[in-house]
Enzyme design. Structure first.
Site, PDB file in Angstrom:
ATOM      1  N   GLU A  58       0.826  -1.201   0.000  1.00 51.45           N
ATOM      2  CA  GLU A  58       0.000   0.000   0.000  1.00 51.45           C
ATOM      3  C   GLU A  58       0.866   1.259   0.000  1.00 51.45           C
ATOM      4  OE1 GLU A  58      -3.033  -0.442  -0.710  1.00 51.45           O
ATOM      5  OE2 GLU A  58      -3.753   1.607  -0.435  1.00 51.45           O
ATOM      6  N   HIS A  62       1.951  -0.910  -5.009  1.00 49.84           N
ATOM      7  CA  HIS A  62       2.410  -2.006  -5.868  1.00 49.84           C
ATOM      8  C   HIS A  62       2.078  -3.300  -5.120  1.00 49.84           C
ATOM      9  CE1 HIS A  62       4.526  -3.691  -9.160  1.00 49.84           C
ATOM     10  NE2 HIS A  62       5.513  -4.191  -8.448  1.00 49.84           N
ATOM     11  N   HIS A  63       1.114  -4.072  -5.665  1.00 48.73           N
ATOM     12  CA  HIS A  63       0.512  -5.157  -4.899  1.00 48.73           C
ATOM     13  C   HIS A  63       0.896  -6.523  -5.436  1.00 48.73           C
ATOM     14  CE1 HIS A  63      -1.819  -1.558  -4.045  1.00 48.73           C
ATOM     15  NE2 HIS A  63      -2.116  -2.103  -2.879  1.00 48.73           N
ATOM     16  N   HIS A  80       2.312  -4.860 -13.658  1.00 46.87           N
ATOM     17  CA  HIS A  80       1.212  -4.992 -14.617  1.00 46.87           C
ATOM     18  C   HIS A  80       1.342  -3.981 -15.761  1.00 46.87           C
ATOM     19  CE1 HIS A  80      -0.407  -7.213 -11.249  1.00 46.87           C
ATOM     20  NE2 HIS A  80      -1.401  -7.637 -11.992  1.00 46.87           N
ATOM     21  N   GLU A  81       1.693  -2.771 -15.381  1.00 45.72           N
ATOM     22  CA  GLU A  81       1.766  -1.644 -16.321  1.00 45.72           C
ATOM     23  C   GLU A  81       2.661  -1.943 -17.530  1.00 45.72           C
ATOM     24  OE1 GLU A  81       3.101   1.691 -14.059  1.00 45.72           O
ATOM     25  OE2 GLU A  81       3.045   3.074 -15.758  1.00 45.72           O
ATOM     26  N   ASP A  89       9.241  -3.453  -8.783  1.00 48.32           N
ATOM     27  CA  ASP A  89       9.354  -4.772  -8.133  1.00 48.32           C
ATOM     28  C   ASP A  89      10.578  -4.814  -7.228  1.00 48.32           C
ATOM     29  OD1 ASP A  89       7.095  -6.007  -9.558  1.00 48.32           O
ATOM     30  OD2 ASP A  89       8.364  -5.704 -11.310  1.00 48.32           O
TER      31      ASP A  89
END
Lengths: 98, 98
Positions: A58, A62-63, A80-81, A89
């Site tokens: 949070e 970045h989950h 994802h982007e 990461d």
């Protein structure tokens, strides 16, 4: 404003995995991901770590994908982007494993 | 000392699912499981609920399988000891959904 994440080079990925031995390189749907797998002593230990995952996720927006049953935990991580492994990461792993 | 969990009858399962609409009956490896799937507004909402899952799990020593990514959550639940759906699963769902 946050910078756009940039893809990690092979060397950067290797260095990261060298440093954080619980993280491995894996593939999902043909794309590279970082994967973390660990068996903790019990659920309390596993869930304490999951809480850390949540706070890091949070705080940098970045989950990771989280899977848990009792003392077992798996995390999967990629950006994802860009559908690749990025500085985002690396930031996540570095903050989590501190 | 806790009582040994006893298997739920079909009627008890139906009543439970009737009452808690977010829970469904599913199968895993040929055995019945309870399954919960939900999309929350965001990660904060999802993780707050996961924390409740953890507290309930630990308080009755009955741990669901947890899968989460961002706002999505899946839970799978059954009683390992008996490989069936039992009073223990009912207790878990009832406490969680209160």
């Amino acid at each position: 404003m946050r910078e756009k994440p940039t893809s990690l080079s092979e060397e950067e990925i290797e260095n990261l995995l060298d440093h954080y031995k619980e993280w491995k390189l894996d593939k999902k749907d043909g794309k590279p991901i970082f994967k973390f797998e660990k068996e903790f002593r019990n659920f309390i230990e596993a869930f304490s770590f999951i809480t850390k995952v949540a706070l890091v996720s949070e705080s940098i927006n970045h989950h990771a994908e989280i899977w848990n049953v009792y003392n077992k935990l798996k995390l999967e991580l990629f950006t994802h982007e860009t559908s690749s492994l990025t500085t985002k990461d690396k930031e996540f792993i570095t903050l989590l494993m501190k």
